[in-house]
Design an enzyme around this catalytic site. Sequence first.
Site, PDB file in Angstrom:
ATOM      1  N   SER A  81     -30.047-104.308   8.139  1.00  0.00           N
ATOM      2  CA  SER A  81     -29.610-104.934   8.100  1.00  0.00           C
ATOM      3  C   SER A  81     -28.477-105.294   8.985  1.00  0.00           C
ATOM      4  O   SER A  81     -28.104-105.866   9.715  1.00  0.00           O
ATOM      5  CB  SER A  81     -30.137-106.156   7.772  1.00  0.00           C
ATOM      6  OG  SER A  81     -29.081-105.866   6.133  1.00  0.00           O
ATOM      7  N   HIS A 124     -36.521-107.724   9.165  1.00  0.00           N
ATOM      8  CA  HIS A 124     -36.102-107.892  10.352  1.00  0.00           C
ATOM      9  C   HIS A 124     -37.097-107.737  11.429  1.00  0.00           C
ATOM     10  O   HIS A 124     -37.050-107.535  12.497  1.00  0.00           O
ATOM     11  CB  HIS A 124     -34.273-107.090  10.738  1.00  0.00           C
ATOM     12  CG  HIS A 124     -33.533-107.988  10.207  1.00  0.00           C
ATOM     13  ND1 HIS A 124     -32.428-109.098  10.015  1.00  0.00           N
ATOM     14  CD2 HIS A 124     -32.962-107.335   8.852  1.00  0.00           C
ATOM     15  CE1 HIS A 124     -31.989-109.308   9.058  1.00  0.00           C
ATOM     16  NE2 HIS A 124     -31.873-108.574   8.729  1.00  0.00           N
ATOM     17  N   LYS A 174     -36.149-115.759   9.128  1.00  0.00           N
ATOM     18  CA  LYS A 174     -35.267-114.679  10.437  1.00  0.00           C
ATOM     19  C   LYS A 174     -36.107-115.320  11.561  1.00  0.00           C
ATOM     20  O   LYS A 174     -35.984-116.143  12.365  1.00  0.00           O
ATOM     21  CB  LYS A 174     -34.822-113.688   9.784  1.00  0.00           C
ATOM     22  CG  LYS A 174     -33.862-113.335   8.831  1.00  0.00           C
ATOM     23  CD  LYS A 174     -33.444-111.997   8.836  1.00  0.00           C
ATOM     24  CE  LYS A 174     -32.525-112.093   7.277  1.00  0.00           C
ATOM     25  NZ  LYS A 174     -32.116-111.490   5.829  1.00  0.00           N
TER      26      LYS A 174
HETATM   27  C1  LIG Z   1     -31.838-111.419   5.125  1.00  0.00           C
HETATM   28  C2  LIG Z   1     -32.798-110.527   3.895  1.00  0.00           C
HETATM   29  C3  LIG Z   1     -33.153-110.917   3.140  1.00  0.00           C
HETATM   30  C4  LIG Z   1     -33.224-111.783   1.609  1.00  0.00           C
HETATM   31  O1  LIG Z   1     -33.543-112.542   2.879  1.00  0.00           O
HETATM   32  P1  LIG Z   1     -33.350-114.559   3.150  1.00  0.00           P
HETATM   33  O2  LIG Z   1     -34.694-115.312   3.200  1.00  0.00           O
HETATM   34  O3  LIG Z   1     -32.852-114.284   3.783  1.00  0.00           O
HETATM   35  O4  LIG Z   1     -32.901-114.576   1.036  1.00  0.00           O
HETATM   36  C5  LIG Z   1     -34.164-110.233   2.405  1.00  0.00           C
HETATM   37  N1  LIG Z   1     -33.903-107.827   2.770  1.00  0.00           N
HETATM   38  C6  LIG Z   1     -33.064-107.737   3.962  1.00  0.00           C
HETATM   39  C7  LIG Z   1     -32.834-106.781   4.383  1.00  0.00           C
HETATM   40  C8  LIG Z   1     -32.514-108.985   4.918  1.00  0.00           C
HETATM   41  O5  LIG Z   1     -31.987-108.779   5.704  1.00  0.00           O
END
Ligand SMILES: *Cc1c(COP(=O)(O)O)cnc(C)c1O
Length: 398
Positions: free
Chosen positions: A183, A211, A242
């Site tokens: 990320s 992602h 996302k």
């Molecule tokens: C954003 C993210 C999460 C968490 O997801 P949310 O739905 O925002 O709680 C988990 N793993 C990764 C790699 C992320 O980037």
Amino acid sequence: MRGDPWFEHLAAKLRRLRREGRWRTMRGVDGPLGPEVTLEGRRVIHLAGNDYLGLSRHPAVIEAAGRATRDLGVGSGASRLLGGDLAPHRQLERDVAEFKRVEAAIVFSSGFLANLGAITALTGAGDLILSDELNHASLVDACRLSRAETRIYPHADAAVVAHILGSSPPGRRVLIVTDGVFSMDGDLAPLAELMALTEKHRALLLLDDAHGTGVLGDTGRGTAELGRVSGPRLIQVGTFSKALGSLGGFVAGAEPVIETLRQRARSFIYTTALPPAISAASRAALGVVDDEPWRRLVLLDHSRRLRRFLTDMGYDVPEGTTQIIPVLVKTETAAVALSERLLAHGVFAPAVRPPTVPTGKCRLRLSLRADHTIDHLDRVIEAFARAASKTTRRRAVG
Ligand SMILES: *Cc1c(COP(=O)(O)O)cnc(C)c1O
């Protein structure tokens, strides 16, 4: 508060954060999220979000959320197992399983909770978890909570994973845990190698594709599609918050794995189900991924272009192919200064500092959107050209 065991301690902690340049501030974002946002009264180009495809304001997604709210109300009223199991949640799980081309899926209230639930429900004392050193904080916390033995391997180093597996007793249950797209770095896990090791040692591979889902692979199914890996030993975690523009997390995989989570995942059992509107919106978003492939193609095209320009300008941008573009700036102060200069030129790109990234690896994390235009992109490039200075240019430093 002098001498107070709590307030003196907290004040000292906060002072230390300020001194170390690690103070975090929230910037009030006004108006709807989009390629531009209003920040403290000014229109700026938004490079800080994860709504990669622009689906949070897609008409079909908004319409689905509105309809579900009118039909079913705002809240789900209970956890899934105690009366909150509304139709949109069940339908969403079927859609996710179909989207990921696996047997079953389970929806959690966030991606964070999906990771917590999956890892703690699957593993326990006596099991072994192998976790990439750059994995997301939710995976790190899940490993800690699991009580399994956790070994952290160097970033993306499948050779170390192979070595550890080779020296583990046969029959030891091992779970390999990795982000698909990291990320803060935007690079990819060595998925083919990890999957081969998983098969060879009869382990499980948990792939956090927060992602990649909606963006990568021929049809937007994510990192697993891109890396052409599949099978019952692969567990895919994803988020709707996302590229899918909504909220919530999911785990998709083989039926016995998913059933174990329904039965055992505490972050699924002991929390209220998502609002029905959110599940309905997520379903609509999955449909848009199929119906409007141009979104991910434009996003990746923009990203390639921006990477090339930044590299040509002398910025330190590691090799990569995804929509997450890190611009390495080393120190806290240099990262914040570059972010402020960009803001002065109308570009919102916040600095990322420890503990989110390792010490000495501060950066700006840029992410484009499918609805950024070529004009936006030109303005971003112009802002970076103007903001460039000795501290941020690789040429000048090295
Ligand atoms: C954003 C993210 C999460 C968490 O997801 P949310 O739905 O925002 O709680 C988990 N793993 C990764 C790699 C992320 O980037």
